[in-house]
Design a protein around this motif. Structure first.
Motif, PDB file in Angstrom:
ATOM      1  N   VAL A 186     -27.991  15.670   1.347  1.00 38.05           N
ATOM      2  CA  VAL A 186     -29.214  15.097   1.910  1.00 38.05           C
ATOM      3  C   VAL A 186     -30.380  15.992   1.483  1.00 38.05           C
ATOM      4  CG1 VAL A 186     -30.458  14.536   4.039  1.00 38.05           C
ATOM      5  CG2 VAL A 186     -27.984  14.115   3.887  1.00 38.05           C
ATOM      6  N   SER A 187     -31.372  15.401   0.826  1.00 42.31           N
ATOM      7  CA  SER A 187     -32.522  16.204   0.401  1.00 42.31           C
ATOM      8  C   SER A 187     -33.761  15.927   1.256  1.00 42.31           C
ATOM      9  CB  SER A 187     -32.831  15.978  -1.085  1.00 42.31           C
ATOM     10  OG  SER A 187     -33.065  14.615  -1.342  1.00 42.31           O
ATOM     11  N   ARG A 188     -33.806  14.730   1.896  1.00 43.28           N
ATOM     12  CA  ARG A 188     -34.964  14.402   2.726  1.00 43.28           C
ATOM     13  C   ARG A 188     -34.599  13.356   3.761  1.00 43.28           C
ATOM     14  NH1 ARG A 188     -39.976  12.001  -0.194  1.00 43.28           N
ATOM     15  NH2 ARG A 188     -39.866  10.563   1.517  1.00 43.28           N
ATOM     16  N   VAL A 189     -35.155  13.482   4.939  1.00 43.77           N
ATOM     17  CA  VAL A 189     -35.002  12.463   5.975  1.00 43.77           C
ATOM     18  C   VAL A 189     -36.409  12.160   6.465  1.00 43.77           C
ATOM     19  CG1 VAL A 189     -34.010  11.882   8.215  1.00 43.77           C
ATOM     20  CG2 VAL A 189     -32.760  13.404   6.670  1.00 43.77           C
ATOM     21  N   GLU A 190     -36.819  10.903   6.304  1.00 48.24           N
ATOM     22  CA  GLU A 190     -38.169  10.526   6.722  1.00 48.24           C
ATOM     23  C   GLU A 190     -38.119   9.139   7.344  1.00 48.24           C
ATOM     24  OE1 GLU A 190     -42.137  10.072   4.241  1.00 48.24           O
ATOM     25  OE2 GLU A 190     -41.314  12.093   4.131  1.00 48.24           O
ATOM     26  N   GLY A 191     -38.404   9.076   8.630  1.00 50.29           N
ATOM     27  CA  GLY A 191     -38.345   7.788   9.320  1.00 50.29           C
ATOM     28  C   GLY A 191     -36.940   7.220   9.230  1.00 50.29           C
ATOM     29  N   ASP A 192     -36.821   6.014   8.695  1.00 53.10           N
ATOM     30  CA  ASP A 192     -35.523   5.347   8.567  1.00 53.10           C
ATOM     31  C   ASP A 192     -34.909   5.577   7.186  1.00 53.10           C
ATOM     32  OD1 ASP A 192     -33.412   3.740   9.510  1.00 53.10           O
ATOM     33  OD2 ASP A 192     -34.229   1.996   8.442  1.00 53.10           O
ATOM     34  N   GLU A 193     -35.523   6.455   6.379  1.00 56.35           N
ATOM     35  CA  GLU A 193     -35.027   6.687   5.023  1.00 56.35           C
ATOM     36  C   GLU A 193     -34.345   8.035   4.892  1.00 56.35           C
ATOM     37  OE1 GLU A 193     -38.139   6.134   2.172  1.00 56.35           O
ATOM     38  OE2 GLU A 193     -37.920   3.959   2.231  1.00 56.35           O
ATOM     39  N   VAL A 194     -33.166   8.005   4.265  1.00 54.61           N
ATOM     40  CA  VAL A 194     -32.407   9.230   4.018  1.00 54.61           C
ATOM     41  C   VAL A 194     -32.224   9.340   2.508  1.00 54.61           C
ATOM     42  CG1 VAL A 194     -30.229  10.431   4.429  1.00 54.61           C
ATOM     43  CG2 VAL A 194     -31.180   8.939   6.212  1.00 54.61           C
ATOM     44  N   THR A 195     -32.760  10.409   1.917  1.00 56.63           N
ATOM     45  CA  THR A 195     -32.643  10.616   0.481  1.00 56.63           C
ATOM     46  C   THR A 195     -31.452  11.527   0.217  1.00 56.63           C
ATOM     47  OG1 THR A 195     -35.048  10.412   0.296  1.00 56.63           O
ATOM     48  CG2 THR A 195     -33.888  11.359  -1.595  1.00 56.63           C
ATOM     49  N   VAL A 196     -30.540  11.050  -0.658  1.00 55.51           N
ATOM     50  CA  VAL A 196     -29.330  11.809  -0.977  1.00 55.51           C
ATOM     51  C   VAL A 196     -29.305  12.108  -2.474  1.00 55.51           C
ATOM     52  CG1 VAL A 196     -26.803  11.814  -0.899  1.00 55.51           C
ATOM     53  CG2 VAL A 196     -28.095  10.685   0.924  1.00 55.51           C
ATOM     54  N   ASP A 197     -29.066  13.367  -2.796  1.00 54.98           N
ATOM     55  CA  ASP A 197     -29.031  13.825  -4.190  1.00 54.98           C
ATOM     56  C   ASP A 197     -27.580  13.980  -4.616  1.00 54.98           C
ATOM     57  OD1 ASP A 197     -29.286  15.101  -6.626  1.00 54.98           O
ATOM     58  OD2 ASP A 197     -30.799  16.528  -5.929  1.00 54.98           O
ATOM     59  N   PHE A 198     -27.179  13.209  -5.624  1.00 55.17           N
ATOM     60  CA  PHE A 198     -25.808  13.267  -6.135  1.00 55.17           C
ATOM     61  C   PHE A 198     -25.681  14.163  -7.368  1.00 55.17           C
ATOM     62  CE2 PHE A 198     -25.824   9.333  -3.698  1.00 55.17           C
ATOM     63  CZ  PHE A 198     -24.656   9.467  -2.958  1.00 55.17           C
ATOM     64  N   ASN A 199     -26.760  14.842  -7.763  1.00 53.22           N
ATOM     65  CA  ASN A 199     -26.670  15.782  -8.872  1.00 53.22           C
ATOM     66  C   ASN A 199     -25.792  16.955  -8.452  1.00 53.22           C
ATOM     67  OD1 ASN A 199     -28.533  14.943 -11.132  1.00 53.22           O
ATOM     68  ND2 ASN A 199     -29.937  14.773  -9.395  1.00 53.22           N
ATOM     69  N   HIS A 200     -25.144  17.591  -9.419  1.00 52.42           N
ATOM     70  CA  HIS A 200     -24.375  18.798  -9.111  1.00 52.42           C
ATOM     71  C   HIS A 200     -25.354  19.813  -8.541  1.00 52.42           C
ATOM     72  CE1 HIS A 200     -22.122  22.485  -9.594  1.00 52.42           C
ATOM     73  NE2 HIS A 200     -21.028  21.762  -9.774  1.00 52.42           N
TER      74      HIS A 200
ATOM     75  N   MET B  84     -23.753  10.904  13.138  1.00 53.88           N
ATOM     76  CA  MET B  84     -23.781  11.768  11.955  1.00 53.88           C
ATOM     77  C   MET B  84     -25.081  12.564  11.895  1.00 53.88           C
ATOM     78  SD  MET B  84     -23.261  10.677   8.006  1.00 53.88           S
ATOM     79  CE  MET B  84     -21.635  11.174   7.548  1.00 53.88           C
ATOM     80  N   VAL B  85     -24.945  13.871  11.691  1.00 53.50           N
ATOM     81  CA  VAL B  85     -26.125  14.734  11.571  1.00 53.50           C
ATOM     82  C   VAL B  85     -26.683  14.554  10.162  1.00 53.50           C
ATOM     83  CG1 VAL B  85     -26.948  17.114  11.575  1.00 53.50           C
ATOM     84  CG2 VAL B  85     -25.198  16.409  13.209  1.00 53.50           C
ATOM     85  N   LEU B  86     -27.934  14.131  10.087  1.00 51.57           N
ATOM     86  CA  LEU B  86     -28.575  13.945   8.792  1.00 51.57           C
ATOM     87  C   LEU B  86     -29.812  14.818   8.725  1.00 51.57           C
ATOM     88  CD1 LEU B  86     -28.287  10.065   8.465  1.00 51.57           C
ATOM     89  CD2 LEU B  86     -26.973  11.783   7.232  1.00 51.57           C
ATOM     90  N   GLU B  87     -29.689  15.902   7.966  1.00 54.63           N
ATOM     91  CA  GLU B  87     -30.836  16.782   7.753  1.00 54.63           C
ATOM     92  C   GLU B  87     -30.682  17.402   6.373  1.00 54.63           C
ATOM     93  OE1 GLU B  87     -29.178  20.679  10.141  1.00 54.63           O
ATOM     94  OE2 GLU B  87     -30.202  19.141  11.297  1.00 54.63           O
ATOM     95  N   PRO B  88     -31.780  17.864   5.768  1.00 56.94           N
ATOM     96  CA  PRO B  88     -31.692  18.432   4.425  1.00 56.94           C
ATOM     97  C   PRO B  88     -30.634  19.537   4.340  1.00 56.94           C
ATOM     98  CG  PRO B  88     -33.973  18.110   5.026  1.00 56.94           C
ATOM     99  CD  PRO B  88     -33.152  17.815   6.256  1.00 56.94           C
ATOM    100  N   GLY B  89     -29.837  19.451   3.259  1.00 56.24           N
ATOM    101  CA  GLY B  89     -28.796  20.457   3.038  1.00 56.24           C
ATOM    102  C   GLY B  89     -27.418  20.005   3.480  1.00 56.24           C
ATOM    103  N   VAL B  90     -27.338  18.940   4.282  1.00 61.28           N
ATOM    104  CA  VAL B  90     -26.042  18.455   4.743  1.00 61.28           C
ATOM    105  C   VAL B  90     -25.344  17.722   3.584  1.00 61.28           C
ATOM    106  CG1 VAL B  90     -24.887  16.794   6.277  1.00 61.28           C
ATOM    107  CG2 VAL B  90     -26.710  18.249   7.160  1.00 61.28           C
TER     108      VAL B  90
END
Length: 150
Positions: free
Chosen positions: A113-127, A91-97
């Motif tokens: 996806v709003s941020r990918v840093e090391g082993d952490e993937v930040t996902v924004d569920f806001n509209h 799975m491609v994980l980069e900001p904007g996906v």
């Protein structure tokens, strides 16, 4: 000319545009077929329907819609951090996906996806439009009583 005002129980044919305050267009029907919807059928969020109430065929207007009347404010609780291992390796994980998740009730829940840093993937569920002031332009073409579907 039809004088029926937009209200519950009416079918409205209209052109609309949704824009950011800088003029960037998010969605618009002005360059294609007009939209047709029944007031209260959930095709248009209730807050946006409220702007249409009382308008008649031939009316045009432009409204500035604050976040509270649009898609709400950004909620920090809707931003979640996952481990990279929670996702498939290819799975491609980069900001904007955008990724589709299923919540506990198996309802689809899109996240970006709003941020990918090391082993952490930040996902924004806001509209995606949460926290934004929008411009809602409307041109009412026709208003008719909502009867049984044709």
């Amino acid at each position: 000319m039809n004088e029926l005002p937009v209200d519950k129980g009416t079918r409205v044919t209209l052109h609309f545009a949704l824009k950011f305050t800088d003029g960037q267009v998010i969605d618009s029907t002005f360059d294609k077929e007009p939209a047709s919807l029944e007031i209260g059928d959930d095709n248009l969020p209730e807050n946006f329907e409220a702007y249409l109430l009382g308008m008649k065929a031939g009316d045009q207007a432009s409204y500035e819609v604050p976040p509270e009347k649009g898609f709400g404010q950004t909620n920090p609780n809707n931003v979640q951090v996952f481990k990279r291992s929670d996702f498939s390796a290819e799975m491609v994980l980069e900001p904007g996906v955008m990724i589709s998740f299923a919540d506990a009730r198996q309802t689809e829940l899109p996240g970006v996806v709003s941020r990918v840093e090391g082993d952490e993937v930040t996902v924004d569920f806001n509209h995606p439009l949460a926290g934004r002031t929008l411009v809602f332009e409307v041109q009412v073409i026709d208003v008719e009583p909502a009867g049984p579907a044709h």
